[in-house]
Design a protein around this motif. Sequence first.
Motif, PDB file in Angstrom:
ATOM      1  N   ASP A   1       0.808  -1.218   0.000  1.00 22.17           N
ATOM      2  CA  ASP A   1       0.000   0.000   0.000  1.00 22.17           C
ATOM      3  C   ASP A   1       0.844   1.272   0.000  1.00 22.17           C
ATOM      4  O   ASP A   1       0.306   2.368  -0.057  1.00 22.17           O
ATOM      5  CB  ASP A   1      -0.924   0.033   1.233  1.00 22.17           C
ATOM      6  CG  ASP A   1      -1.988  -1.054   1.148  1.00 22.17           C
ATOM      7  OD1 ASP A   1      -2.146  -1.633   0.054  1.00 22.17           O
ATOM      8  OD2 ASP A   1      -2.648  -1.317   2.173  1.00 22.17           O
ATOM      9  N   LEU A   2       2.174   1.132   0.105  1.00 16.65           N
ATOM     10  CA  LEU A   2       3.024   2.313   0.185  1.00 16.65           C
ATOM     11  C   LEU A   2       3.460   2.765  -1.203  1.00 16.65           C
ATOM     12  O   LEU A   2       3.573   1.967  -2.128  1.00 16.65           O
ATOM     13  CB  LEU A   2       4.276   2.013   1.025  1.00 16.65           C
ATOM     14  CG  LEU A   2       4.056   1.620   2.489  1.00 16.65           C
ATOM     15  CD1 LEU A   2       5.393   1.490   3.196  1.00 16.65           C
ATOM     16  CD2 LEU A   2       3.182   2.628   3.206  1.00 16.65           C
ATOM     17  N   SER A   3       3.731   4.066  -1.320  1.00 17.54           N
ATOM     18  CA  SER A   3       4.285   4.591  -2.573  1.00 17.54           C
ATOM     19  C   SER A   3       5.719   4.102  -2.722  1.00 17.54           C
ATOM     20  O   SER A   3       6.336   3.622  -1.773  1.00 17.54           O
ATOM     21  CB  SER A   3       4.262   6.115  -2.541  1.00 17.54           C
ATOM     22  OG  SER A   3       5.189   6.569  -1.574  1.00 17.54           O
ATOM     23  N   LYS A   4       6.250   4.255  -3.937  1.00 18.05           N
ATOM     24  CA  LYS A   4       7.621   3.792  -4.190  1.00 18.05           C
ATOM     25  C   LYS A   4       8.608   4.491  -3.249  1.00 18.05           C
ATOM     26  O   LYS A   4       9.490   3.856  -2.681  1.00 18.05           O
ATOM     27  CB  LYS A   4       7.990   4.080  -5.649  1.00 18.05           C
ATOM     28  CG  LYS A   4       9.337   3.517  -6.051  1.00 18.05           C
ATOM     29  CD  LYS A   4       9.596   3.725  -7.535  1.00 18.05           C
ATOM     30  CE  LYS A   4      10.892   3.048  -7.957  1.00 18.05           C
ATOM     31  NZ  LYS A   4      12.072   3.583  -7.261  1.00 18.05           N
ATOM     32  N   GLY A   5       8.416   5.782  -3.060  1.00 15.59           N
ATOM     33  CA  GLY A   5       9.315   6.532  -2.186  1.00 15.59           C
ATOM     34  C   GLY A   5       9.253   6.036  -0.755  1.00 15.59           C
ATOM     35  O   GLY A   5      10.274   5.923  -0.077  1.00 15.59           O
ATOM     36  N   ASN A   6       8.051   5.714  -0.285  1.00 13.99           N
ATOM     37  CA  ASN A   6       7.915   5.239   1.091  1.00 13.99           C
ATOM     38  C   ASN A   6       8.444   3.821   1.269  1.00 13.99           C
ATOM     39  O   ASN A   6       8.940   3.473   2.340  1.00 13.99           O
ATOM     40  CB  ASN A   6       6.460   5.328   1.542  1.00 13.99           C
ATOM     41  CG  ASN A   6       6.101   6.750   1.940  1.00 13.99           C
ATOM     42  OD1 ASN A   6       6.918   7.460   2.524  1.00 13.99           O
ATOM     43  ND2 ASN A   6       4.897   7.179   1.606  1.00 13.99           N
ATOM     44  N   ARG A   7       8.336   3.016   0.220  1.00 16.06           N
ATOM     45  CA  ARG A   7       8.962   1.680   0.292  1.00 16.06           C
ATOM     46  C   ARG A   7      10.479   1.812   0.303  1.00 16.06           C
ATOM     47  O   ARG A   7      11.174   1.081   1.002  1.00 16.06           O
ATOM     48  CB  ARG A   7       8.524   0.830  -0.908  1.00 16.06           C
ATOM     49  CG  ARG A   7       7.199   0.128  -0.716  1.00 16.06           C
ATOM     50  CD  ARG A   7       7.064  -1.063  -1.640  1.00 16.06           C
ATOM     51  NE  ARG A   7       7.169  -0.677  -3.046  1.00 16.06           N
ATOM     52  CZ  ARG A   7       6.122  -0.337  -3.792  1.00 16.06           C
ATOM     53  NH1 ARG A   7       4.903  -0.337  -3.282  1.00 16.06           N
ATOM     54  NH2 ARG A   7       6.278   0.005  -5.047  1.00 16.06           N
ATOM     55  N   GLN A   8      10.990   2.795  -0.488  1.00 23.02           N
ATOM     56  CA  GLN A   8      12.441   3.002  -0.532  1.00 23.02           C
ATOM     57  C   GLN A   8      12.961   3.398   0.861  1.00 23.02           C
ATOM     58  O   GLN A   8      14.059   3.003   1.239  1.00 23.02           O
ATOM     59  CB  GLN A   8      12.773   4.088  -1.570  1.00 23.02           C
ATOM     60  CG  GLN A   8      14.264   4.352  -1.754  1.00 23.02           C
ATOM     61  CD  GLN A   8      14.976   3.246  -2.531  1.00 23.02           C
ATOM     62  OE1 GLN A   8      14.343   2.302  -3.014  1.00 23.02           O
ATOM     63  NE2 GLN A   8      16.289   3.346  -2.640  1.00 23.02           N
ATOM     64  N   LYS A   9      12.129   4.125   1.619  1.00 24.02           N
ATOM     65  CA  LYS A   9      12.548   4.486   2.978  1.00 24.02           C
ATOM     66  C   LYS A   9      12.743   3.234   3.824  1.00 24.02           C
ATOM     67  O   LYS A   9      13.732   3.107   4.559  1.00 24.02           O
ATOM     68  CB  LYS A   9      11.499   5.383   3.639  1.00 24.02           C
ATOM     69  CG  LYS A   9      11.430   6.788   3.074  1.00 24.02           C
ATOM     70  CD  LYS A   9      10.333   7.557   3.808  1.00 24.02           C
ATOM     71  CE  LYS A   9      10.022   8.881   3.123  1.00 24.02           C
ATOM     72  NZ  LYS A   9       8.813   9.498   3.709  1.00 24.02           N
ATOM     73  N   ILE A  10      11.790   2.302   3.737  1.00 26.28           N
ATOM     74  CA  ILE A  10      11.906   1.054   4.504  1.00 26.28           C
ATOM     75  C   ILE A  10      13.155   0.283   4.067  1.00 26.28           C
ATOM     76  O   ILE A  10      13.908  -0.250   4.888  1.00 26.28           O
ATOM     77  CB  ILE A  10      10.653   0.162   4.290  1.00 26.28           C
ATOM     78  CG1 ILE A  10       9.371   0.904   4.674  1.00 26.28           C
ATOM     79  CG2 ILE A  10      10.782  -1.154   5.049  1.00 26.28           C
ATOM     80  CD1 ILE A  10       9.136   1.069   6.134  1.00 26.28           C
TER      81      ILE A  10
END
Lengths: 267, 294
Positions: B127-136
Amino acid sequence: MIGEVLRRALGDRVRTLAAWCVGAAAYLAMIVAVYPSIRNASGISDLAKHYPDVLKELFGMGAGINLASAAGYLDTELFSLMLPLFLLAMAIGTGAGTLAGEHEAGLLELVVAAPLKRGSVVVAKAVGLTVELAALAAAMIVTLLIAGPLADMSLDRPRMAAAVLAAALLALMHGALALAVGAATRHRASAIGVPAALAAVGYLVAGLAGLADWLSPFRYLSPFHYAGRAPLESGVDASGLIVLAIVTVVLVGAAATLFQRRDMASA
Amino acid sequence: MDAAIETRGLSKTYRGGVQALSGVDLTVNAGEVFGFVGPNGAGKSTLIRSLLDLIRPTAGTARLLGIDSRDPRSRERVGYLPGDPRLHPRLSGRAQLDSLLRLRPVGGGYEDLAERFGAALDRPLRDLSKGNRQKIALIQAFMQRPALVVLDEPTSGLDPLVQEEFRSLVRETASSGSTVFLSSHSLDEVQHVADRVGIIRGGRLVAVDVVEAMLERSVRHVSVRFAEPVDLKTFAQIPGVQVVDGDGPSLSLRVEGSMEPLVKALGGERVIDLTSTPADLEEIFLGYYQEQGE
């Protein structure tokens, strides 16, 4: 460490596994529930006698099995095809998905980048598959133990449990083949296709070997031959199970070696 | 003290004959931030994935923190961010990070990093955007407080504020004694954070130098607009400066090396506008190539 690979593999599968268990239990219960009306219908065994030989062989009643006995009935209705099929379908699906499927999806990159031997990742996946099959087999055994007496079936309980476990071992071998093919090709599709084709051919060869002389020598190549035919009536042969167990271990070893050696595909 | 990364003659030819790396000798010192720069397809990911034993070199060796890369123990204190990180779609960020922590013998934690980057930990990763997945994905590379962090194109998909936060995390990591190795297709992205830069092109390590020297050699395109027409000759005489186009009050220049002489010459003029396009990697390559040819 490596235990986490097993934990994750099982965690991902809990819901699917529960669905398999419920589905298989429902099917088994239904087959058992029909038994009282079959037993009292005296024409059934006579009717079965007039089946074509091919069908009789495939349904595990080639040797003139009595459909009206509980063991003969379950051998024909469950153990000849449907019960192994449930276990096989789950084993091949899991075996292909857990290694080749996750590899294709790029999910193994961070797992393998951890300080683990890649071969041990495969072994953990194989243990996960074994646990899953054991759970499904247990659900089947429990269902038969509960439903059997309700349908007034007299069953040899240890023999019934052994028959289910033999089918589970047959499935495990095919799941191990899915792991090995997945490790070699890295494609989920072939990791499903190859063991599924082997299961189909193996079923036919073991089933029809009694009818066609030319086919008879080939039955030793069929995994179904080693799992035994009509296991409730004639019992499970331990030597066949040992063959299946050895082949399974060899396949898991091959999967671990292949996966250890090959490059990981970039996502 | 062992080098953080040491490769000797590292070569990789893929099945089908594509030579992705040829004879790379690279030493990254402990405690430095090393920028590994090259265009797409130059072999950056191939080198990084060989370091982590994800792919096996056809020839040569690599050592991480003094241990051969074929030994899983070499990765015990190494954090890794893949170029295209794939996370488990059904897990939450927290469950994914916990799972990855349990794969390793040393502990770690991510709460502080998650807060720092504003990462969403409790939603399923799909459910996360690409940028937010990249943070993880970034957090998992740092959460073990590793002695060596290997990052493949770490800032892709991050917005500028998060990129700035990332750079300060890299600097802190280096000042605590750890080594950071990060790849990028642009020198600009690494020049503010790296101590040294290696340039790879066509599978060969073309140059390794400190960032300042790299920038010294780089070429900038400078456009200047003056209040009144200027004499082109004054600018053509400046060392390292080449007049590309001059049209009355507008001037287009190619500046090699230091900007200082040009800036001094501009001091005497009425400048309305000045733009400088940053160093083009391709031109730096060419510079090093010409040098090798000489």
